[in-house]
Design an enzyme around this catalytic site. Sequence first.
Site, short mmCIF file in Angstrom:
data_model
loop_
_atom_site.label_atom_id
_atom_site.label_comp_id
_atom_site.label_asym_id
_atom_site.label_seq_id
_atom_site.Cartn_x
_atom_site.Cartn_y
_atom_site.Cartn_z
N THR A 86 0.82 -1.21 0.00
CA THR A 86 0.00 0.00 0.00
C THR A 86 0.86 1.27 0.00
O THR A 86 1.95 1.28 0.58
CB THR A 86 -0.92 0.02 1.24
OG1 THR A 86 -1.64 1.25 1.28
CG2 THR A 86 -0.15 -0.11 2.53
N SER A 106 -2.79 3.35 10.30
CA SER A 106 -3.76 2.46 10.95
C SER A 106 -3.06 1.14 11.23
O SER A 106 -1.97 0.88 10.71
CB SER A 106 -4.97 2.20 10.03
OG SER A 106 -4.59 1.33 8.96
N TYR A 116 -4.04 -1.68 10.14
CA TYR A 116 -3.95 -2.36 8.84
C TYR A 116 -2.69 -1.91 8.08
O TYR A 116 -1.90 -2.73 7.61
CB TYR A 116 -5.20 -2.09 7.98
CG TYR A 116 -4.86 -2.14 6.51
CD1 TYR A 116 -4.56 -3.35 5.89
CD2 TYR A 116 -4.75 -0.96 5.75
CE1 TYR A 116 -4.18 -3.39 4.55
CE2 TYR A 116 -4.37 -1.00 4.43
CZ TYR A 116 -4.08 -2.21 3.84
OH TYR A 116 -3.67 -2.25 2.53
N HIS A 117 -2.51 -0.59 7.94
CA HIS A 117 -1.36 -0.09 7.19
C HIS A 117 -0.05 -0.55 7.86
O HIS A 117 0.94 -0.83 7.20
CB HIS A 117 -1.39 1.43 7.07
CG HIS A 117 -2.44 1.95 6.12
ND1 HIS A 117 -3.67 2.42 6.54
CD2 HIS A 117 -2.45 2.07 4.77
CE1 HIS A 117 -4.37 2.81 5.49
NE2 HIS A 117 -3.67 2.61 4.40
N LYS A 143 1.28 -3.84 6.73
CA LYS A 143 1.98 -3.83 5.44
C LYS A 143 3.41 -3.28 5.61
O LYS A 143 4.29 -3.58 4.82
CB LYS A 143 1.19 -3.04 4.40
CG LYS A 143 -0.21 -3.63 4.15
CD LYS A 143 -0.37 -4.23 2.77
CE LYS A 143 -1.67 -5.01 2.67
NZ LYS A 143 -1.99 -5.48 1.33
N GLN A 147 0.31 0.15 -3.59
CA GLN A 147 -0.87 0.59 -4.34
C GLN A 147 -1.62 1.70 -3.65
O GLN A 147 -1.73 1.74 -2.42
CB GLN A 147 -1.78 -0.63 -4.53
CG GLN A 147 -3.04 -0.34 -5.34
CD GLN A 147 -3.73 -1.62 -5.79
OE1 GLN A 147 -3.51 -2.09 -6.89
NE2 GLN A 147 -4.55 -2.16 -4.93
N VAL A 157 -8.00 2.12 -4.76
CA VAL A 157 -8.60 1.66 -6.01
C VAL A 157 -10.00 2.27 -6.15
O VAL A 157 -10.75 2.34 -5.19
CB VAL A 157 -8.72 0.12 -6.01
CG1 VAL A 157 -9.42 -0.37 -7.27
CG2 VAL A 157 -7.34 -0.51 -5.90
N LEU A 180 -13.72 7.16 -2.91
CA LEU A 180 -14.37 7.59 -4.15
C LEU A 180 -15.58 6.70 -4.47
O LEU A 180 -16.64 7.19 -4.87
CB LEU A 180 -13.36 7.61 -5.31
CG LEU A 180 -13.89 8.11 -6.65
CD1 LEU A 180 -14.55 9.48 -6.53
CD2 LEU A 180 -12.77 8.16 -7.67
N ARG A 212 -17.39 5.21 -2.33
CA ARG A 212 -18.45 5.65 -1.40
C ARG A 212 -19.16 6.89 -1.95
O ARG A 212 -20.39 6.96 -1.95
CB ARG A 212 -17.85 5.97 -0.03
CG ARG A 212 -17.73 4.75 0.86
CD ARG A 212 -16.84 5.00 2.06
NE ARG A 212 -17.34 5.97 3.06
CZ ARG A 212 -18.35 5.75 3.89
NH1 ARG A 212 -19.00 4.63 3.85
NH2 ARG A 212 -18.70 6.68 4.78
N VAL A 224 -17.43 13.94 3.53
CA VAL A 224 -16.02 14.37 3.56
C VAL A 224 -15.56 14.41 5.02
O VAL A 224 -16.17 15.11 5.84
CB VAL A 224 -15.87 15.76 2.92
CG1 VAL A 224 -14.46 16.31 3.14
CG2 VAL A 224 -16.19 15.69 1.44
#
Length: 407
Positions: A156, A197, A199-200, A203, A226, A229, A257, A259, A272
């Site tokens: 990521t 986060s 999650y991040h 990675k 990445q 997406v 996006l 969403r 936002v």
Amino acid sequence: ARLAGRGEEGALKILVLGGDGFCGWPASLHLSAAGHEVVIVDNFSRRRIDEELGAQSLTPICSNSQRRAAWREVSGREIRLAVIDLAADYDRLLELLRVEKPQVIVHYAEQRSAPYSMKSPAHKRYTVNNNVNVTHNVLCAIVESGLDIHLVHLGTMGVYGYGTAGMAIPEGYLGIRVDGEQGELREEILYPTHPGSIYHMTKVLDQDLFAYYAKNDALRITDLHQGIVWGTSTTQTRLDERLINRFDYDGDYGTVLNRFLVQAAIGYPLTVHGAGGQTRAFIHIQDMVRCVELAIANPPRRGERVKIFNQMTETHRIRDLAALVSRLTGASVENVPDPRKEASENELRVVNDSFLDLGLSPITLTEGLLEEIAQTAAKYRERVDISKIPARSLWTKDLRPGVPAAY
Ligand code: USQ
């Protein structure tokens, strides 16, 4: 598009770990269409998380066996499936490598949502246990199998963080100069990490595992950093309704996006977070599958360091995206409290020369957006569960959920 110019003898056997998910499924189809032999390895954790959250893909996705049967009908090509929990069942993974002898493994088998990873201590621990163990099991099994497998991992852009001191983020490595005792030392190090986060952060941990195994065991590894997406369909998923890809819009798995597109389609204010000054990197899903194919075709050599690509094609500020979607659709925009702990404003410049040099010609937001609104967001709007839209996962206890005032 079968192995253009290469003939079937150029076909590779490829395991796609996490091949039932949002990126894994279209990538499996794309690689199969290109003439490769694809075996999906998945434990359907993403489908179980849908049940846990009471959320569903906007698009009506078929079971994996229906998907594969439809692909056989449409293309005449076979995609096989192995159901394995890669974090827990090392022995079956090793056995699979010994039996299948793949030349390539594409690794998508990680819990990929930042909000989900921040929901509770149990979700944090699940994300770390799953992601780090899957990555390490795969690396360890490749070495134990003795096979020369090229591992292509979906990483990521979020490993870098976004405070970039005015420089464009390079592809993985930062050149440094240090005044040492023996004089000036020049080196290239992994770009300093700054995950936003749990999650991040997993990675980020993956990156160190890759660097170690590339150095110690000369594994050939490519890490794709990445961006976010957007879009849902690729050339192959469009061929038959049963091949349709998942599309998440809920507060945990929906990315920004996508969403906004769903929110616009049902007349919900575009959510936002804060002032929307966050700048992020984006890539269309069709470009994502193309990049994976390019990465497979251009592996590092044995003994070379991990090859890192920045897999993104454009950067945008969140409030600019909201304004764009609003202009195209007439949707209203609402600044909701930011449930995350993140910089309220940031600049982001990114180097992405590697894929452009390999021939990637990106789909831009302005050309693809209207089609995505019509073909997906508007088409399936009846399936939206409004109660699932607000982002309720909080990064710290003092924050408030991203819920629009009227909801
Ligand atoms: N955001 C909003 N409104 C929303 C949803 C999100 O303003 O309704 C904001 C967030 O606060 C954040 C930005 O949009 O600043 C991006 O959020 P996101 O949920 O679209 O993306 P993120 O959490 O970063 O994660 C997604 C994928 C992840 C991937 C990552 C790439 O879920 O798997 O690794 O994008 S990147 O962001 O480049 O690290």
